[in-house]
Design an enzyme around this catalytic site. Structure first.
Site, PDB file in Angstrom:
ATOM      1  N   GLU A  81      55.114  39.610  58.983  1.00 23.29           N
ATOM      2  CA  GLU A  81      56.129  40.374  59.704  1.00 23.29           C
ATOM      3  C   GLU A  81      57.165  39.491  60.398  1.00 23.29           C
ATOM      4  O   GLU A  81      58.213  39.985  60.842  1.00 23.29           O
ATOM      5  CB  GLU A  81      55.451  41.268  60.758  1.00 23.29           C
ATOM      6  CG  GLU A  81      54.595  42.388  60.176  1.00 23.29           C
ATOM      7  CD  GLU A  81      55.419  43.487  59.527  1.00 23.29           C
ATOM      8  OE1 GLU A  81      56.657  43.484  59.698  1.00 23.29           O
ATOM      9  OE2 GLU A  81      54.833  44.337  58.844  1.00 23.29           O
ATOM     10  N   GLU A 112      34.056  33.083  52.902  1.00 24.98           N
ATOM     11  CA  GLU A 112      34.071  32.762  54.328  1.00 24.98           C
ATOM     12  C   GLU A 112      33.024  31.726  54.708  1.00 24.98           C
ATOM     13  O   GLU A 112      33.110  31.102  55.771  1.00 24.98           O
ATOM     14  CB  GLU A 112      33.910  34.011  55.181  1.00 24.98           C
ATOM     15  CG  GLU A 112      32.541  34.645  55.184  1.00 24.98           C
ATOM     16  CD  GLU A 112      32.487  35.813  56.166  1.00 24.98           C
ATOM     17  OE1 GLU A 112      31.797  35.672  57.185  1.00 24.98           O
ATOM     18  OE2 GLU A 112      33.130  36.841  55.911  1.00 24.98           O
TER      19      GLU A 112
END
Length: 297
Positions: A81, A112
């Site tokens: 953004e 992960e």
């Protein structure tokens, strides 16, 4: 090894599966209300992280986010953004998620837990950069690998977690530990911990952009006007900042080649767009500084 707070069982929601829908939602909402105060408690640490990032970006370095699962997705969302909102180059704030792009919509098996994968993601970092590791538990191996590699490269390191006793805390120059406590559904860190991560990252990046002069007051001066809605917002921002009619702001924007900040300085200083642009170039794009420069040549 101690259990992270997010993995503990929440005594307030033990009967959640037997409640009517409205009561269930009230219970979830009551837990959600604990998040903002928990973030407020760590604002001094968040301020330290902002200062690190401002110094890095102002000096031409970069900020990198590293995360897995929900934490990684929040990081990718925040970084994505910044270009349309503040006109920041895509290469200035970069997000890395364990498992790469496929992990945005599906779990990538074992990603992960891969320390080397995290280290590899951080190899592009250099001295002066800032690494922000995001992990609810504070112990995700991928994030640990990234922070170790970043530190070895001479970068500053920040850890955002929901665990005050995070195992990775020693790898961070700043640890932002938002103690959101047990989740409404045990271990579901997409809930309170995820909300806390979003609040922290939004506040971090927004404060950094404001400090770098990417706003004037609370108005977006550097947004990328890629559609009609945003072009309308450009004109509205100029009218709000100057008090001038829309037609005058539209004309100024056209004379500024569509650059909101140049048009804003031109209107406020009553000067040609070319003069406004040069003043902004001299003052690192900070509107208040550019106006002062023009008033005190």
């Amino acid at each position: 090894m101690s259990v992270p707070p997010t993995e503990e069982r929440n005594p307030h929601t033990a009967d959640i599966d037997r409640l009517p829908t409205l009561d269930m939602l009230r219970l979830i909402n009551a837990e959600d209300r604990r998040v903002a105060p928990a973030v407020a408690a760590v604002l001094p640490r968040l301020a330290e992280a902002v200062e690190l990032a401002v110094a890095a970006l102002r000096a031409g370095h970069r900020m990198h986010y590293f995360g897995a699962g929900t934490s990684g997705r929040m990081a990718v969302l925040d970084a994505a953004e910044l270009h349309p909102t503040f006109g920041v180059g895509h290469d200035r704030v970069v997000a890395h998620i364990a498992g790469g792009l496929p992990a945005l919509h599906d779990a990538v098996e074992g990603a992960e837990d891969d320390v080397e994968l995290g280290a590899a993601a951080a190899r592009a970092m250099s001295a002066g950069d800032v690494a922000v590791g995001t992990t609810a538990s504070g112990g995700t191996p991928y994030v640990g690998g990234a922070l170790r590699a970043a530190r070895a490269a001479g970068a500053a390191t920040v850890l955002v977690s929901a665990n005050p006793a995070a195992a990775l805390a020693p790898l961070a120059d700043v640890h932002i530990a938002v103690d959101t406590g047990p989740e409404a559904i045990t271990g579901s860190t997409r809930m309170k911990a995820g909300t806390a991560q979003k609040l922290v990252l939004n506040a971090l990046s927004t404060a950094v952009m404001v400090r770098l002069g990417r706003t004037y007051s609370n108005l977006m001066t550097d947004m990328v006007a890629s559609n009609a809605k945003l072009r309308g917002r450009q004109v509205r921002m100029l009218t709000q900042a100057t008090g001038l009619p829309a037609h005058a702001c539209t004309t100024a924007l056209a004379e500024a080649g569509g650059e909101s900040k140049v048009a804003l300085v031109a209107l406020l200083a009553q000067t040609p767009a070319a003069t406004a642009r040069r003043a902004l170039e001299r003052t690192d794009g900070v509107v208040h500084a550019a106006l002062s420069d023009l008033r005190n040549p």
